[in-house]
Enzyme design. Structure first.
Site, PDB file in Angstrom:
ATOM      1  N   THR A   7       0.912  -0.951   0.004  1.00  0.00           N
ATOM      2  CA  THR A   7      -0.015   0.281   0.326  1.00  0.00           C
ATOM      3  C   THR A   7       0.724   1.117  -0.280  1.00  0.00           C
ATOM      4  O   THR A   7       1.873   1.202   0.159  1.00  0.00           O
ATOM      5  CB  THR A   7      -0.587   0.216   1.547  1.00  0.00           C
ATOM      6  OG1 THR A   7      -1.567   1.207   1.191  1.00  0.00           O
ATOM      7  CG2 THR A   7      -0.199   0.375   3.064  1.00  0.00           C
ATOM      8  N   SER A   8       0.066   2.339  -0.405  1.00  0.00           N
ATOM      9  CA  SER A   8       1.366   3.247  -0.421  1.00  0.00           C
ATOM     10  C   SER A   8       0.605   4.544   0.879  1.00  0.00           C
ATOM     11  O   SER A   8       1.170   5.690   1.260  1.00  0.00           O
ATOM     12  CB  SER A   8       0.465   4.777  -1.463  1.00  0.00           C
ATOM     13  OG  SER A   8      -0.934   4.396  -1.688  1.00  0.00           O
ATOM     14  N   ASN A   9      -0.136   3.771   1.620  1.00  0.00           N
ATOM     15  CA  ASN A   9      -0.582   3.870   2.491  1.00  0.00           C
ATOM     16  C   ASN A   9      -0.452   4.024   4.351  1.00  0.00           C
ATOM     17  O   ASN A   9      -0.695   2.491   4.182  1.00  0.00           O
ATOM     18  CB  ASN A   9      -2.687   4.319   3.006  1.00  0.00           C
ATOM     19  CG  ASN A   9      -3.836   4.984   3.643  1.00  0.00           C
ATOM     20  OD1 ASN A   9      -2.859   5.508   4.864  1.00  0.00           O
ATOM     21  ND2 ASN A   9      -4.088   4.963   2.798  1.00  0.00           N
ATOM     22  N   GLU A  36      -4.810   0.248 -10.573  1.00  0.00           N
ATOM     23  CA  GLU A  36      -6.232   0.135  -9.864  1.00  0.00           C
ATOM     24  C   GLU A  36      -7.589  -0.006 -11.237  1.00  0.00           C
ATOM     25  O   GLU A  36      -7.841   1.346 -11.577  1.00  0.00           O
ATOM     26  CB  GLU A  36      -6.737   0.062  -8.722  1.00  0.00           C
ATOM     27  CG  GLU A  36      -5.906   0.471  -8.107  1.00  0.00           C
ATOM     28  CD  GLU A  36      -6.614   1.117  -6.337  1.00  0.00           C
ATOM     29  OE1 GLU A  36      -7.441   1.746  -6.240  1.00  0.00           O
ATOM     30  OE2 GLU A  36      -5.233   0.655  -5.852  1.00  0.00           O
ATOM     31  N   ASP A  65      -8.081  -2.252  -0.370  1.00  0.00           N
ATOM     32  CA  ASP A  65      -8.637  -0.946  -1.482  1.00  0.00           C
ATOM     33  C   ASP A  65      -9.917  -0.425  -1.037  1.00  0.00           C
ATOM     34  O   ASP A  65     -10.936  -1.756  -0.263  1.00  0.00           O
ATOM     35  CB  ASP A  65      -9.678  -1.417  -3.223  1.00  0.00           C
ATOM     36  CG  ASP A  65      -9.741  -0.597  -3.786  1.00  0.00           C
ATOM     37  OD1 ASP A  65      -8.505   0.687  -3.861  1.00  0.00           O
ATOM     38  OD2 ASP A  65     -10.937  -0.521  -4.311  1.00  0.00           O
ATOM     39  N   SER A  66     -10.376   0.158  -0.428  1.00  0.00           N
ATOM     40  CA  SER A  66     -11.106   0.802   0.644  1.00  0.00           C
ATOM     41  C   SER A  66     -12.124   2.086   0.039  1.00  0.00           C
ATOM     42  O   SER A  66     -11.494   2.746  -0.945  1.00  0.00           O
ATOM     43  CB  SER A  66     -10.469   1.706   1.887  1.00  0.00           C
ATOM     44  OG  SER A  66     -10.056   0.482   2.662  1.00  0.00           O
ATOM     45  N   ARG A 169     -12.246  -1.706   8.007  1.00  0.00           N
ATOM     46  CA  ARG A 169     -11.135  -2.286   7.727  1.00  0.00           C
ATOM     47  C   ARG A 169     -11.108  -2.861   9.251  1.00  0.00           C
ATOM     48  O   ARG A 169     -10.518  -4.796   9.019  1.00  0.00           O
ATOM     49  CB  ARG A 169     -10.113  -0.925   7.748  1.00  0.00           C
ATOM     50  CG  ARG A 169      -8.367  -2.441   7.143  1.00  0.00           C
ATOM     51  CD  ARG A 169      -7.535  -1.075   7.316  1.00  0.00           C
ATOM     52  NE  ARG A 169      -8.318  -0.440   6.174  1.00  0.00           N
ATOM     53  CZ  ARG A 169      -8.062   0.740   5.978  1.00  0.00           C
ATOM     54  NH1 ARG A 169      -8.325   1.660   7.173  1.00  0.00           N
ATOM     55  NH2 ARG A 169      -8.388   0.931   4.635  1.00  0.00           N
TER      56      ARG A 169
HETATM   57  P1  ITT Z   1      -3.692   2.016  -1.202  1.00  0.00           P
HETATM   58  O1  ITT Z   1      -2.113   2.354  -1.478  1.00  0.00           O
HETATM   59  O2  ITT Z   1      -3.331   1.119  -0.113  1.00  0.00           O
HETATM   60  O3  ITT Z   1      -4.821   1.941  -2.764  1.00  0.00           O
HETATM   61  P2  ITT Z   1      -5.003   4.750  -0.270  1.00  0.00           P
HETATM   62  O4  ITT Z   1      -4.983   5.427   0.303  1.00  0.00           O
HETATM   63  O5  ITT Z   1      -4.949   4.905  -2.165  1.00  0.00           O
HETATM   64  O6  ITT Z   1      -4.062   3.182  -1.011  1.00  0.00           O
HETATM   65  P3  ITT Z   1      -7.667   3.336  -0.881  1.00  0.00           P
HETATM   66  O7  ITT Z   1      -7.893   3.737  -2.431  1.00  0.00           O
HETATM   67  O8  ITT Z   1      -8.439   2.457  -0.764  1.00  0.00           O
HETATM   68  O9  ITT Z   1      -6.434   3.641  -0.810  1.00  0.00           O
HETATM   69  O10 ITT Z   1      -8.214   4.807  -0.183  1.00  0.00           O
HETATM   70  C1  ITT Z   1      -9.503   5.921  -0.742  1.00  0.00           C
HETATM   71  C2  ITT Z   1      -9.257   6.530  -0.117  1.00  0.00           C
HETATM   72  O11 ITT Z   1     -10.340   6.568   1.074  1.00  0.00           O
HETATM   73  C3  ITT Z   1      -8.103   7.230   0.077  1.00  0.00           C
HETATM   74  O12 ITT Z   1      -8.209   8.314   0.278  1.00  0.00           O
HETATM   75  C4  ITT Z   1      -7.501   6.966   1.810  1.00  0.00           C
HETATM   76  O13 ITT Z   1      -7.095   7.660   2.174  1.00  0.00           O
HETATM   77  C5  ITT Z   1      -9.506   7.082   1.560  1.00  0.00           C
HETATM   78  N1  ITT Z   1      -9.481   5.494   3.306  1.00  0.00           N
HETATM   79  C6  ITT Z   1      -9.491   4.761   3.183  1.00  0.00           C
HETATM   80  N2  ITT Z   1      -9.334   3.646   4.333  1.00  0.00           N
HETATM   81  C7  ITT Z   1      -9.971   5.212   5.209  1.00  0.00           C
HETATM   82  C8  ITT Z   1     -10.132   4.727   6.611  1.00  0.00           C
HETATM   83  O14 ITT Z   1     -10.179   4.114   7.009  1.00  0.00           O
HETATM   84  N3  ITT Z   1      -9.783   5.757   7.522  1.00  0.00           N
HETATM   85  C9  ITT Z   1     -10.063   7.263   6.426  1.00  0.00           C
HETATM   86  N4  ITT Z   1      -9.844   7.512   5.197  1.00  0.00           N
HETATM   87  C10 ITT Z   1      -9.493   6.522   4.201  1.00  0.00           C
END
Ligand code: ITT
Length: 186
Positions: A7-9, A36, A65-66, A169
């Site tokens: 993940t980038s997060n 994606e 993926d969220s 999550r």
């Molecule tokens: P990846 O590299 O894992 O894809 P990402 O941050 O782009 O990282 P997602 O596409 O899954 O992740 O998430 C979509 C957005 O929703 C992204 O801007 C996240 O910061 C936000 N998000 C995901 N889960 C969250 C959470 O638990 N609380 C707040 N924001 C969330």
């Protein structure tokens, strides 16, 4: 067991560590970009990601993926959540809901897990709540300051464990832990 979280997060990784270390699963954070596809289903994005990363030689990893689905915006930002956060930000999303009384929203999370020689595991979790009228709290990441499961405290006002106990999550991770346990016993 050791699993890489691709993940980038970093905020996601912290939540995985808190939830899975008690099960003796060690998490390692790795950044590894993958495509994606723009589809309206989180599962499809995850299935595609698992295939792509495996074809690049990765083993024993999870991806996540969220998205945040706002009812009065017909599910927006949903699968476009990362883009919406980058462009509109939390304050832009709050402005879209200016004067709107119906503020229900749902967070969804889909996790995919690939282990060498084992079938893929794909699980989901969701959390119902509301979009607050202003940002609250300093913790968490992403939309956490504007999302509240009970209409009072935001995710950003909770610690990681408290958020995991009720979040999309946290619930998906519980389903993952269950599936991993079953596959190890079976
Ligand atoms: P990846 O590299 O894992 O894809 P990402 O941050 O782009 O990282 P997602 O596409 O899954 O992740 O998430 C979509 C957005 O929703 C992204 O801007 C996240 O910061 C936000 N998000 C995901 N889960 C969250 C959470 O638990 N609380 C707040 N924001 C969330």
């Amino acid at each position: 067991m050791r699993l890489a979280v691709i993940t980038s997060n970093p905020g996601k990784v912290e939540e995985y560590r808190a939830a899975l270390s008690v099960l003796g699963i060690e998490m390692e954070h790795r950044r590894f970009p993958y495509m994606e596809p723009q589809v309206d289903d989180l599962n499809e994005v995850v299935r595609h990601g698992l295939e792509e990363l495996r074809s690049q030689g990765l083993q024993d990893f999870i991806i996540d993926d969220s998205g945040l689905f706002v009812e009065s915006l017909k599910g927006f930002p949903g699968v476009y959540s990362a883009y919406a956060l980058k462009t509109l930000g939390n304050n832009g999303l709050l402005r879209l809901l200016d004067g709107q009384e119906q503020r229900r929203a749902e967070f969804q999370c889909c996790i995919g897990c690939s282990r060498d020689g084992m079938p893929d595991i794909v699980v989901r979790g969701s959390c119902q709540g509301v979009i607050l009228t202003k940002e609250q709290g300093e913790g968490g990441f992403g939309f956490d300051p504007i999302f509240s499961p009970d209409g009072e405290r935001s995710f950003a006002q909770m610690g990681t464990e408290e958020k995991n106990a009720m979040s999309h999550r946290g619930r998906a991770v519980q389903a993952l832990a269950e599936a991993l346990r079953e596959s190890m016993e079976g």
